[in-house]
Design a protein around this motif. Structure first.
Motif, PDB file in Angstrom:
ATOM      1  N   ALA A 457      -2.103   3.444   1.002  1.00 15.18           N
ATOM      2  CA  ALA A 457      -2.891   3.436  -0.231  1.00 15.18           C
ATOM      3  C   ALA A 457      -2.184   2.645  -1.321  1.00 15.18           C
ATOM      4  O   ALA A 457      -0.960   2.516  -1.321  1.00 15.18           O
ATOM      5  CB  ALA A 457      -3.137   4.869  -0.709  1.00 15.18           C
ATOM      6  N   ASP A 458      -2.982   2.131  -2.226  1.00 10.77           N
ATOM      7  CA  ASP A 458      -2.449   1.289  -3.291  1.00 10.77           C
ATOM      8  C   ASP A 458      -3.481   1.267  -4.418  1.00 10.77           C
ATOM      9  O   ASP A 458      -4.677   1.199  -4.161  1.00 10.77           O
ATOM     10  CB  ASP A 458      -2.230  -0.123  -2.723  1.00 10.77           C
ATOM     11  CG  ASP A 458      -1.640  -1.065  -3.751  1.00 10.77           C
ATOM     12  OD1 ASP A 458      -0.811  -0.620  -4.558  1.00 10.77           O
ATOM     13  OD2 ASP A 458      -2.019  -2.246  -3.745  1.00 10.77           O
ATOM     14  N   ALA A 459      -3.024   1.338  -5.662  1.00 13.69           N
ATOM     15  CA  ALA A 459      -3.966   1.354  -6.780  1.00 13.69           C
ATOM     16  C   ALA A 459      -4.537  -0.040  -7.017  1.00 13.69           C
ATOM     17  O   ALA A 459      -3.862  -1.043  -6.821  1.00 13.69           O
ATOM     18  CB  ALA A 459      -3.286   1.869  -8.037  1.00 13.69           C
ATOM     19  N   ASN A 460      -5.797  -0.080  -7.435  1.00 15.97           N
ATOM     20  CA  ASN A 460      -6.467  -1.346  -7.715  1.00 15.97           C
ATOM     21  C   ASN A 460      -6.082  -1.903  -9.082  1.00 15.97           C
ATOM     22  O   ASN A 460      -5.875  -1.144 -10.024  1.00 15.97           O
ATOM     23  CB  ASN A 460      -7.986  -1.145  -7.686  1.00 15.97           C
ATOM     24  CG  ASN A 460      -8.488  -0.876  -6.283  1.00 15.97           C
ATOM     25  OD1 ASN A 460      -8.160  -1.597  -5.345  1.00 15.97           O
ATOM     26  ND2 ASN A 460      -9.264   0.183  -6.137  1.00 15.97           N
ATOM     27  N   GLY A 514       5.703   4.872  -6.663  1.00 18.71           N
ATOM     28  CA  GLY A 514       4.637   4.575  -7.610  1.00 18.71           C
ATOM     29  C   GLY A 514       3.299   4.663  -6.908  1.00 18.71           C
ATOM     30  O   GLY A 514       3.055   5.596  -6.136  1.00 18.71           O
ATOM     31  N   ASP A 515       2.443   3.663  -7.128  1.00 21.34           N
ATOM     32  CA  ASP A 515       1.087   3.746  -6.582  1.00 21.34           C
ATOM     33  C   ASP A 515       1.010   3.339  -5.111  1.00 21.34           C
ATOM     34  O   ASP A 515      -0.062   3.377  -4.525  1.00 21.34           O
ATOM     35  CB  ASP A 515       0.147   2.862  -7.408  1.00 21.34           C
ATOM     36  CG  ASP A 515       0.491   1.392  -7.264  1.00 21.34           C
ATOM     37  OD1 ASP A 515       1.670   1.041  -7.465  1.00 21.34           O
ATOM     38  OD2 ASP A 515      -0.403   0.599  -6.936  1.00 21.34           O
ATOM     39  N   ASP A 516       2.113   2.939  -4.515  1.00 24.12           N
ATOM     40  CA  ASP A 516       2.092   2.541  -3.105  1.00 24.12           C
ATOM     41  C   ASP A 516       2.500   3.710  -2.220  1.00 24.12           C
ATOM     42  O   ASP A 516       3.600   4.237  -2.353  1.00 24.12           O
ATOM     43  CB  ASP A 516       3.043   1.368  -2.866  1.00 24.12           C
ATOM     44  CG  ASP A 516       2.609   0.149  -3.646  1.00 24.12           C
ATOM     45  OD1 ASP A 516       1.504  -0.338  -3.384  1.00 24.12           O
ATOM     46  OD2 ASP A 516       3.367  -0.284  -4.537  1.00 24.12           O
ATOM     47  N   ILE A 517       1.588   4.093  -1.339  1.00 21.13           N
ATOM     48  CA  ILE A 517       1.827   5.283  -0.527  1.00 21.13           C
ATOM     49  C   ILE A 517       1.490   4.990   0.927  1.00 21.13           C
ATOM     50  O   ILE A 517       0.503   4.315   1.215  1.00 21.13           O
ATOM     51  CB  ILE A 517       0.945   6.454  -1.019  1.00 21.13           C
ATOM     52  CG1 ILE A 517       1.223   6.739  -2.495  1.00 21.13           C
ATOM     53  CG2 ILE A 517       1.184   7.708  -0.194  1.00 21.13           C
ATOM     54  CD1 ILE A 517       0.238   7.705  -3.125  1.00 21.13           C
TER      55      ILE A 517
HETATM   56 ZN   LIG Z   1       0.752  -1.072  -5.760  1.00 18.79          ZN
END
Ligand SMILES: [Zn+2]
Ligand SMILES: [Zn+2]
Length: 741
Positions: A457-460, A514-517
């Motif tokens: 997963a990663d935030a847009n 952070g936003d990388d999962i």
């Molecule tokens: Zn990211």
């Protein structure tokens, strides 16, 4: 500077002048300040002169005129993600637990602040330790409190202002500043390179921890090496604005470039030597700027400098080892051999460190920077860039007399312990993995079932939002990173430990920065990621996820590539709505929102806990369910084909498709009617939306569409596909699970 911000917040609960409250804190802290070599008399004088002397630093931090205080409801207004969210005033802990609805009020905030100040006041420590501890207090207490309650001030976190204004103030002797940045490269690539599945979990877990320590070590080395070369404490942890997810940004005085170059070259080459380029570090800095210069402009200059530096390093570097590491497959000149359960592992330095850290951190308790050499009971001690860290499991006892900095892990409760000469910090690390009840060792994916689900997963649009934050000044930029830490690094482990029954034995947090999962597990991995995505959305952050249902033996690097492709594909569908690419039917992707995924998982949970009563052990019942699933998948594929045709503007074969679609629905209806009662029992359990009558009704408006391009915009089509997708996934996951039980 920091006292002034704290005093300001205190006056909101107790009335009176911020300066008087700041003075009260100063008196309480006078011993610890003195022990750190801070001249209390000077601070007293600065406070007596009022905020005037310090105003320029505040205004630099928020990039605007100092806002007044004493109006509004005291909430923090966050609008960094294109959506306005009101939160707090609340402790960071409350925001982790309650999300955007967290409200503590100023009485609670101030009493927490008073407690921490009292604790700190009873200790003595050096300047680096003191600054570390003060920032820890600020971060935990004042992140979700606005700097001012009026106008634009409500949109700026008090902690962010306190930290960045103090950083600007620290440049005073030089009058001007530079930004210095560190990029850690190759963090994710090393995960994607893991070649074997045995020992992979230990290895991966070790990497997550190691990367954090490594980043920390680089920042600490820059501070200490520069101070040593200059011959005074020009840098302290205050200068580190951002230190998360592979990124370090420091705001430093306008130091001479000879000093910086010497320190940087030394650190870069030590890292490259130590890890043979497996993980690389680049450090770059900007020219000298006035504190009034726009932060966004200076940051852009830094990003460009890092880019040039990265390119230089890339060209300079080459690996010349003759052995191949059995974990990452890369050549190495410095092989270490570990034997585990009769299996011999030949490891490169980075994999070896990861392996050791992964072994020690089955249940991570705390970490510490040590003053001396030698072992540390029950902990793994590793040396990074000459700094010795102990990585300790949660049953290890801290020997504070030997620690220089104590790092609580995900610690909200008790970050400051009662020992002097130690600095106190908190790291938020999401590294949970299931362990065996018998051996205490980490489980593997094979241990949890016949199939596994991995999710990346990663935030847009993070790059865009981050730039937007930088344009608003250093404080907004720092807050941006604090918020990501709260929503991902701190919420992630909290969610996990709150639901140990659900995730504890089934979900592996393989990487989270952070936003990388990147996580793996059974269907509960989907539950976990869906909840993280929903929490992020509450703050306006839309996260995309690519999932893969696979055999547990599938090599990690293949899983990594596959989930990555799906992640990219789902980002192309929408960057505003959080979506999970869940599966592929063979001709169509199945993409659902987090709430829909939770519905699917709930169904699977309910039915694995208590299999459908009427058909327990009934082979016909199950096989009927799968036939229903096949027919629904067939209809879904056809609908997707229509959508895809329209999207590509190739509508020639549409009539044929529509005929097939109708035939599919007829076949399905026939199947259901032939097995009437039993079929309805299945359908009622899965979703009444796929009952043949309702399905036909839902299909009518789609069949009436004349203009082919309408398929792309049709709400009816989207809704029907969504109903079908949920039903298909419920059947598919249930089938996989019931096979293994
Ligand atoms: Zn990211
Ligand atoms: Zn390796």
């Amino acid at each position: 500077m920091m006292l002034l911000v704290m005093g300001r917040v205190r006056s909101r609960a107790l009335g009176g002048e911020p300066r008087d409250h700041a003075n009260k804190y100063l008196e309480q802290l006078s011993n610890v300040f003195t022990s750190a070599g801070v001249n209390v008399g000077d601070v007293r004088k600065a406070l007596a002169n009022g905020a005037a002397g310090l105003r320029s630093y505040i205004e630099a931090a928020i990039q605007g005129p100092e806002p007044s205080d004493g109006c509004g409801d005291g909430q923090l207004i966050i609008d960094l993600f294109g959506k306005e969210v009101r939160v707090g005033p609340a402790l960071m802990r409350s925001v982790v637990e309650g999300g955007v609805s967290a409200r503590d009020g100023y009485k609670t905030i101030v009493s927490a602040l008073d407690d921490y100040v009292a604790r700190l006041g009873a200790l003595s420590m050096d300047k680096e330790q003191l600054m570390t501890t003060l920032l820890t207090i600020g971060r935990l207490v004042l992140s979700y409190v606005p700097y001012s309650t009026c106008g634009v001030g409500s949109g700026i976190s008090a902690y962010a202002v306190m930290h960045t204004a103090a950083a600007y103030a620290s440049t005073e002797p030089y009058g001007r500043f530079r930004l210095l940045g560190v990029d850690i490269l190759g963090i994710q690539e090393v995960i994607g390179r893991i070649q074997r599945t045995g020992q992979a979990m230990r290895q991966l877990r070790g990497r997550s921890v190691l990367v954090n320590l490594f980043q920390n070590a680089v920042a600490v080395r820059i501070i200490r090496d520069v101070n040593r070369r200059v011959g005074s404490d020009v840098l302290s942890p205050i200068n580190v604005l951002v230190n998360t997810g592979g990124e370090v940004v420091m705001l430093i005085p306008g130091l001479d470039s000879n000093v910086l170059d010497y320190v940087i070259n030394d650190i870069e080459s030590k890292v490259n030597e130590e890890f043979e380029g497996r993980v690389r570090v680049v450090v770059a800095y900007t020219g000298i700027h006035d504190i009034g210069n726009r932060f966004g402009d200076v940051l852009r200059e830094l990003v460009a400098a890092l880019g040039r530096r990265r390119y230089g390093i890339w060209r300079r570097f080459s690996v010349g080892g003759k052995h191949l590491c059995s974990m990452c497959g890369m050549p190495t000149g410095k092989l270490s051999v570990e034997t585990i359960g009769g299996e011999e592992l030949r490891l490169c330095p980075f994999c070896h460190y990861s392996h050791r850290v992964g072994t020690a951190s089955r249940r991570l308790g705390f970490m510490a920077e040590l003053r001396d050499s030698g072992g540390y009971g029950g902990c793994e001690v590793i040396e990074l860039l000459g700094i010795r860290y102990a990585v300790c499991p949660d049953n290890a006892r801290a020997d504070l007399g030997r620690e220089y900095i104590h790092y609580g892990i995900n610690e909200f409760q008790n970050p400051i312990l009662r020992a002097s000469n130690v600095g106190y910090s908190v790291l938020f690390l999401n590294t949970r993995m299931p362990i065996s009840q018998d051996t205490g060792d980490l489980l593997t994916l094979e241990d949890i079932g016949n199939y596994a689900i991995s999710v990346k997963a990663d935030a847009n649009k993070m790059g865009i939002f981050k730039k937007g934050a930088a344009e608003r000044g250093a404080a907004a930029y720092l807050f941006f990173s604090t918020l990501l830490t709260t929503v991902f690094d701190a919420y992630g482990p909290w969610l996990f430990t709150q639901n140990l029954g659900r995730y504890g034995n089934n979900v592996f947090i393989i990487y989270s920065g952070g936003d990388d999962i990147f996580i793996a597990g059974d269907h509960r991995a989907l539950d976990y990621i869906a909840r993280v995505m929903r929490r992020a959305l509450d703050f306006g952050i839309s996260v995309a996820a690519g999932a893969l249902i696979h055999e547990p033996q599938m090599p990690m690097y293949l899983v990594w590539d596959e989930t990555d492709e799906r992640l990219e594909a789902v980002k192309d569908v929408s960057r505003d709505e959080p979506l999970i690419y869940l599966a592929h039917t063979g001709s169509a992707p199945i993409i659902l929102t987090p709430s829909d995924v939770l519905e699917v998982v709930d169904y699977v949970n309910a039915n694995t806990a208590a299999p459908p009563g009427e058909y327990e052990g009934d082979v016909i019942g199950k096989s009927l369910m799968f036939k229903v699933g096949e027919e629904l998948t067939n209809i879904y594929n056809m609908l997707y084909a229509l959508y895809a045709l329209a999207r590509q503007g190739r509508c020639g074969s549409r009539n044929e498709l529509v005929r097939e679609l109708v035939r599919g629905v007829v076949n399905y209806t026939y199947l259901v009617n032939r097995n009437r009662d039993r079929a309805y029992a299945v359908i009622n359990e899965i979703s009444s939306n796929v009952e043949p009558g309702r399905l036909t009704n839902a299909l009518m408006p789609i069949l009436r569409i004349r203009d082919c391009s309408e398929y792309v915009r049709s709400r009816e089509l989207t809704e029907l596909m969504k109903s079908l997708a949920k039903a298909i996934m419920k059947i598919d996951l249930y089938r996989k699970i019931s096979r293994q039980t």
